[in-house]
Scaffold this motif. Structure first.
Motif, PDB file in Angstrom:
ATOM      1  N   GLN A 162       1.307   4.726  -7.113  1.00 50.92           N
ATOM      2  CA  GLN A 162       0.746   4.080  -8.287  1.00 50.92           C
ATOM      3  C   GLN A 162       1.509   4.431  -9.560  1.00 50.92           C
ATOM      4  O   GLN A 162       1.649   3.605 -10.461  1.00 50.92           O
ATOM      5  CB  GLN A 162      -0.722   4.474  -8.428  1.00 50.92           C
ATOM      6  N   PHE A 218      -4.158  -1.648  -5.654  1.00 55.49           N
ATOM      7  CA  PHE A 218      -4.362  -0.765  -4.514  1.00 55.49           C
ATOM      8  C   PHE A 218      -5.655  -1.053  -3.749  1.00 55.49           C
ATOM      9  O   PHE A 218      -5.836  -0.525  -2.653  1.00 55.49           O
ATOM     10  CB  PHE A 218      -4.335   0.715  -4.960  1.00 55.49           C
ATOM     11  N   THR A 219      -6.568  -1.858  -4.274  1.00 56.20           N
ATOM     12  CA  THR A 219      -7.775  -2.196  -3.513  1.00 56.20           C
ATOM     13  C   THR A 219      -7.598  -3.460  -2.672  1.00 56.20           C
ATOM     14  O   THR A 219      -8.077  -3.521  -1.538  1.00 56.20           O
ATOM     15  CB  THR A 219      -8.982  -2.389  -4.448  1.00 56.20           C
ATOM     16  N   THR A 243       0.811  -1.212   0.000  1.00 55.78           N
ATOM     17  CA  THR A 243       0.000   0.000   0.000  1.00 55.78           C
ATOM     18  C   THR A 243       0.848   1.268   0.000  1.00 55.78           C
ATOM     19  O   THR A 243       0.309   2.359  -0.182  1.00 55.78           O
ATOM     20  CB  THR A 243      -0.926   0.016   1.222  1.00 55.78           C
ATOM     21  N   GLU A 247     -10.871   6.480  -9.964  1.00 54.28           N
ATOM     22  CA  GLU A 247      -9.505   6.384 -10.503  1.00 54.28           C
ATOM     23  C   GLU A 247      -9.442   6.993 -11.901  1.00 54.28           C
ATOM     24  O   GLU A 247     -10.301   6.760 -12.744  1.00 54.28           O
ATOM     25  CB  GLU A 247      -9.080   4.915 -10.546  1.00 54.28           C
TER      26      GLU A 247
END
Length: 285
Positions: free
Chosen positions: A125, A154-155, A121, A215
């Motif tokens: 990105q 990222f989820t 995390t 996003e």
């Protein structure tokens, strides 16, 4: 010790200021969406839509009508529903299994695995964007499936981390009682522990959905050669006016309102589950 009237007054002043600070951008977006082109060009800008001649309150829905006439916007909403919905479902399914294993089972490498998930995390990105784009072209995968897979970056770690804390907070006696009754680990997870994690599922699912729905960077990059796969955020950013050389500010604001309202409704509907999920484990009885 009771608070003094001055402290209470300062507290509520701070609350009001913070509320205005957070809500004003959304209010201004709605205000701009309800104005015509002529009203948007008025100086100074008005806090409510007003007629340029009479200065009376005059609300227009032409921006919303233009937005829904835009085929690219409608396709973008459908693409976003597919991408965000599928990403959320996969994140919840995979994340629940992983969280159960990390929270309740004992196996070699459990602690390093937990910290590895947390470390995922922390990566920005943008650092993996170019590599993912090259991978998409090399594998010749369509943009929508690849966006779903890339959003898991990222989820999924967030989903696993939050649900792991929730599973750890469940009594171990439930697990032991289920084993005594002859339940398998999967039956214990699916029939006993998973229903108890409903607040965590709602919280992580909603936050994963919002992250995938909002996003922009990945979606813009991956759909650069596949315009039909553009999500709604990209469609809004690439809006063109109905008139040549027009900056469709009102239509952009109207589109922003349209895509924001569903998220607000979801939060209002599931606010109790969200609060229970976010505060789970914060207090030990």
């Amino acid at each position: 010790m009771p608070k003094s009237p001055l402290m209470k007054t300062l507290f509520w002043i701070a609350v009001v200021v913070m509320a205005i600070w957070m809500l004003f951008p959304f209010y201004w977006m709605v205000n701009s969406a309800l104005k015509t082109e002529a009203q948007l060009q008025m100086t100074p800008a008005t806090f409510v839509p007003r007629d340029p001649t009479t200065l009376g309150v005059s609300v227009s829905l032409q921006n919303f009508a233009a937005v829904f006439r835009n085929a690219k916007f409608r396709q973008g909403i459908w693409n976003s529903i597919i991408v965000a919905g599928t990403t959320t479902v996969i994140a919840l399914v995979v994340g629940s299994f992983a969280a159960f294993a990390l929270g309740k089972l004992h196996f070699r490498g459990k602690t390093p695995s937990t910290y590895l998930i947390l470390a995922m995390t922390m990566f920005p990105q943008i650092s993996v964007l170019s590599g993912l784009y090259a991978l998409m072209n090399w594998l010749n995968i369509s943009a929508i499936p690849f966006m779903i897979l890339s959003y898991m970056i990222f989820t999924l770690p967030f989903t696993v981390w939050v649900q792991t804390s929730f599973f750890k907070g469940l009594p171990t006696s439930l697990l032991q009682a289920a084993y005594v009754d002859g339940a398998s680990p999967f039956q214990t997870f699916y029939l006993i522990l998973l229903p108890l994690t409903a607040p965590a599922l709602v919280t992580t699912g909603l936050l994963a959905f919002i992250a995938a729905w909002n996003e922009y960077l990945f979606a813009l990059t991956f759909t650069s050669v596949q315009p039909a796969a553009r999500t709604v955020t990209v469609a809004i950013a690439l809006f063109t006016g109905e008139i040549s050389r027009q900056e469709p500010f009102g239509e952009i604001m109207a589109a922003g309102v349209v895509v924001t309202i569903p998220l607000i409704l979801l939060v209002l509907i599931f606010q109790r589950q969200i609060m229970a999920g976010l505060t789970a484990g914060a207090v030990k009885g």
